[in-house]
Design an enzyme around this catalytic site. Structure first.
Site, short mmCIF file in Angstrom:
data_model
loop_
_atom_site.label_atom_id
_atom_site.label_comp_id
_atom_site.label_asym_id
_atom_site.label_seq_id
_atom_site.Cartn_x
_atom_site.Cartn_y
_atom_site.Cartn_z
N GLU A 77 14.48 70.47 48.46
CA GLU A 77 14.19 69.05 48.32
C GLU A 77 13.24 68.62 49.44
O GLU A 77 13.38 69.04 50.59
CB GLU A 77 15.50 68.26 48.43
CG GLU A 77 15.35 66.77 48.26
CD GLU A 77 16.67 66.04 48.41
OE1 GLU A 77 16.87 65.05 47.71
OE2 GLU A 77 17.49 66.46 49.26
N LYS A 152 16.53 63.64 39.70
CA LYS A 152 17.83 63.53 40.36
C LYS A 152 18.64 62.34 39.86
O LYS A 152 18.17 61.20 39.88
CB LYS A 152 17.61 63.43 41.87
CG LYS A 152 18.87 63.44 42.72
CD LYS A 152 18.49 63.36 44.18
CE LYS A 152 19.70 63.39 45.10
NZ LYS A 152 19.28 63.26 46.53
N CYS A 195 20.36 68.36 45.59
CA CYS A 195 21.06 67.89 46.77
C CYS A 195 22.39 67.18 46.47
O CYS A 195 23.39 67.82 46.18
CB CYS A 195 20.13 67.02 47.60
SG CYS A 195 20.65 66.82 49.33
#
Length: 320
Positions: A77, A152, A195
């Site tokens: 990321e 995301k 993440c």
């Protein structure tokens, strides 16, 4: 940056990393196999607001990984940059058609290697009016084509009182609309997260139901949350899904306001850590993706077959 071979020598006994001799005869154009198992490369970098320097550092790691036989390379990321302010983060962002992704598609095509680019700052559809972006995980194949984009879904809005962690990703980021199907790659079927998605087992189980064999969580975990939760969460996701888990990571200080935990990890379907880049230096770990190990794990403990119907797990929802 530690030399590639130094990282392997210091960790090989403990982590069962795959070490390749430095001989030109072992450097080929195709995906290198060991005992017929493909190699994946999990990278650890320290991004800053300097996009040119970040690309140069990532390019070096991708080239090193390819020379040592990797057929797919995973970047973390924020591989493109990590800004020092909201305004800088937005100003440096690009569209998918911008220079950054163009350079990576060219790199993939030149090296004939697949790339996982986890956490690209992608300008949203209404950029001109709302100045908001996606945190996008992009898969590029060895021909240089973008074959999948996952945006995301879980945004990191966290205030850890007394621990020095205060981030509000939703202040400038749009949550993605949904999951993307696992992607068939030379190392197996890869399910995409980013993440903070790691903390939501619903996502990993949904990807597993779509036949994912590898889960990947490119990350920039804070030092505080990384020390407490990083490895245990990655191992849990591997154990509950019986998948390989590959997690490229940011490490060290990005600027005066932010630092990352590091420890880019690879975990096998039994929950064993098979690669760890450590918590200090940039670098890359090469790991074998042994699908026989995955099949054996799923055969010996058939968790998916033992799962009950959806109504069993929702049976408490209707109780008073």
């Amino acid at each position: 940056m530690l030399a590639f071979s130094v990282i392997f020598r210091t960790q090989a006994r403990r982590l069962r990393l795959h070490i390749l001799p430095r001989t030109s005869s072992l450097i080929g154009e195709r995906c290198r196999m060991s005992s017929m198992n493909p190699l994946a490369a999990v990278c650890q970098v320290t991004s800053t607001p300097d996009k040119e320097a970040n690309f140069a550092a990532c390019k070096r790691l991708v080239e090193q990984a390819k020379k040592r036989g990797a057929c797919m390379v995973f970047l973390p990321e924020g591989f493109d940059y990590i800004g020092s302010s909201r305004d800088e983060t937005l100003e440096l962002s690009e569209s998918m058609e911008g220079d950054t992704i163009s350079r990576y598609t060219q790199l993939a095509r030149k090296l004939e290697v697949w790339l996982s680019l986890g956490g690209f700052h992608e300008r949203g559809e209404k950029w001109e009016s709302d100045r908001r972006i996606y945190n996008s995980h992009i898969i590029i194949n060895a021909q240089g084509h973008v074959v999948s984009v996952y945006r995301k879904g879980h945004l990191f809005d966290v205030e850890l009182t007394g621990k020095g962690v205060s981030l509000k990703e939703s202040a400038f980021t749009i949550p993605g609309p949904g999951l993307t199907p696992p992607v068939q790659t030379p190392i197996g079927k890869v399910g995409l997260g980013v993440c903070y998605d790691l903390r939501f087992p619903e996502l990993s189980l949904a990807l597993r139901r779509q036949e994912a064999e590898i889960l990947t969580y490119p990350s920039a975990f804070t030092v505080t949350t990384g020390a407490a939760h990083w490895e245990v969460l990655l191992r849990a996701r591997a154990i509950e899904t019986q998948c390989f888990v590959l997690a490229a990571a940011q490490v060290g200080s990005h600027h005066a306001k932010r630092a990352s935990y590091g420890h880019a990890l690879a975990v096998d379907p039994w929950g064993v850590v098979i690669g760890d880049c450590g918590g200090v230096e940039t670098g890359v770990a090469l790991v074998e993706i042994d699908m026989q190990k995955l099949r054996d794990t799923r055969r010996d403990m058939p968790v998916q077959q033992h799962r009950r119907e959806a109504t069993f797990y929702s049976s408490l929802d209707s109780t008073g």
